[in-house]
Design an enzyme around this catalytic site. Structure first.
Site, PDB file in Angstrom:
ATOM      1  N   ASP A  19       0.824  -1.215   0.000  1.00  0.00           N
ATOM      2  CA  ASP A  19       0.000   0.000   0.000  1.00  0.00           C
ATOM      3  C   ASP A  19       0.860   1.268   0.000  1.00  0.00           C
ATOM      4  O   ASP A  19       1.971   1.279   0.532  1.00  0.00           O
ATOM      5  CB  ASP A  19      -0.917  -0.021   1.232  1.00  0.00           C
ATOM      6  N   ASN A  67     -10.842  -2.499  -5.547  1.00  0.00           N
ATOM      7  CA  ASN A  67     -10.071  -1.481  -6.269  1.00  0.00           C
ATOM      8  C   ASN A  67     -10.718  -1.066  -7.598  1.00  0.00           C
ATOM      9  O   ASN A  67     -10.319  -0.062  -8.200  1.00  0.00           O
ATOM     10  CB  ASN A  67      -8.622  -1.929  -6.486  1.00  0.00           C
TER      11      ASN A  67
END
Ligand code: IPE
Ligand code: IPE
Ligand code: MG
Length: 248
Positions: A19, A67
């Protein structure tokens, strides 16, 4: 091959929630896509480092089922990066006898990515070195739902009228995406957030967690080493009593 012997106590299977690509780019006044490009370079560094440190299985969370909420520009860019990577790096995987696997719903990926992914999986299927599991269009809940659907379908095919209470943990575990791979010992998340974001929900039940502030594109082999060293100090009890309680 220049592989170092496995350091005893290091995880056999490590998962990484990679991330912070977007923030890395935004802090530099760059487009988020530039962060994904740098994130891919970091992923390559960390695959090499993990191999050198004797990690047998490395699961990389590259794209979650959630996502898709991002802009078409960003999701399209990430998909094209995956495709380019699989094409360009096949020699690296071959040279290092690394086996590529996939976790996630491949049916929900664009057809060209599905093709590239299944080609890479097939080309590397006999390699006995490290295994790199690419979690793409992966969601932990989605994986469990697909596993239960698969189990129900198998039982229907076999015309088994078993009572529902006969469904055991091992039946569901056996229908997950990669049932032969041991559960992750360690799950790492970069970029400061303290959550799993739907990563390996079933398999991570007893994984040790390691959080780092560093944004993913800045990760170097020393960062992986620090995570693995930290893991070595953990006391994994799986719900049993502590060693000190046992001797009391
Ligand atoms: C991780 O970086 C990569 C993906 C989720 C695809 P992000 O893109 O989530 O980066 P941040 O969290 O916005 O900084
Ligand atoms: C998790 O990161 C998914 C990947 C790293 C591929 P996100 O950036 O999508 O997670 P949230 O939205 O911060 O929970
Ligand atoms: Mg993020």
């Amino acid at each position: 091959m220049d592989r170092e012997p496995q350091v005893s106590g290091y995880p056999v299977h490590a998962g990484i929630i990679m991330d912070g690509n977007g923030r890395w780019a935004q802090r530099r006044g760059l487009k988020r896509t530039q962060g994904h490009l740098e994130g891919l370079k970091a992923a390559k560094r960390i695959v090499k480092a993990a191999r050198d440190m004797g990690v047998k299985y490395l699961t990389l969370y590259a794209f979650s089922t959630e996502n898709w909420k991002r802009t078409a520009e960003e999701t399209g860019f990430i998909m094209s990066l995956v495709k380019q990577h699989l094409r360009a790096e096949l020699d690296f995987y071959r040279e290092n006898r690394i086996r590529i696997r996939h976790a996630g719903d491949s049916g929900g990926l664009p057809p060209d990515i599905q093709k590239e992914l299944s080609g890479a999986i097939n080309d590397t299927k006999d390699f006995d070195g490290m295994q790199v599991i690419l979690a793409i269009n992966y969601g932990g809940r989605d994986e469990i739902v697909r596993a239960v659907q698969k189990l129900a379908g198998m039982r229907k095919l076999a015309a088994e009228s078993e009572p529902a209470e006969n469904i055991a943990e091992r039946d569901i575990a056996g229908c997950l995406d990669n049932p032969d791979i041991p559960d992750p010992d360690l799950i790492i998340r970069s970029a400061g957030e303290h959550r799993t974001s739907n990563f390996l929900l079933w398999e991570g039940a007893y994984s040790e967690l390691y959080f780092s502030q560093k944004l993913w594109p800045d990760w170097e082999k020393e960062d992986l080493k620090a995570a693995l060293e930290d893991f070595c100090k953990r006391d994994r009890r799986y719900g049993a009593e502590t060693a000190s309680a046992m001797s009391a």
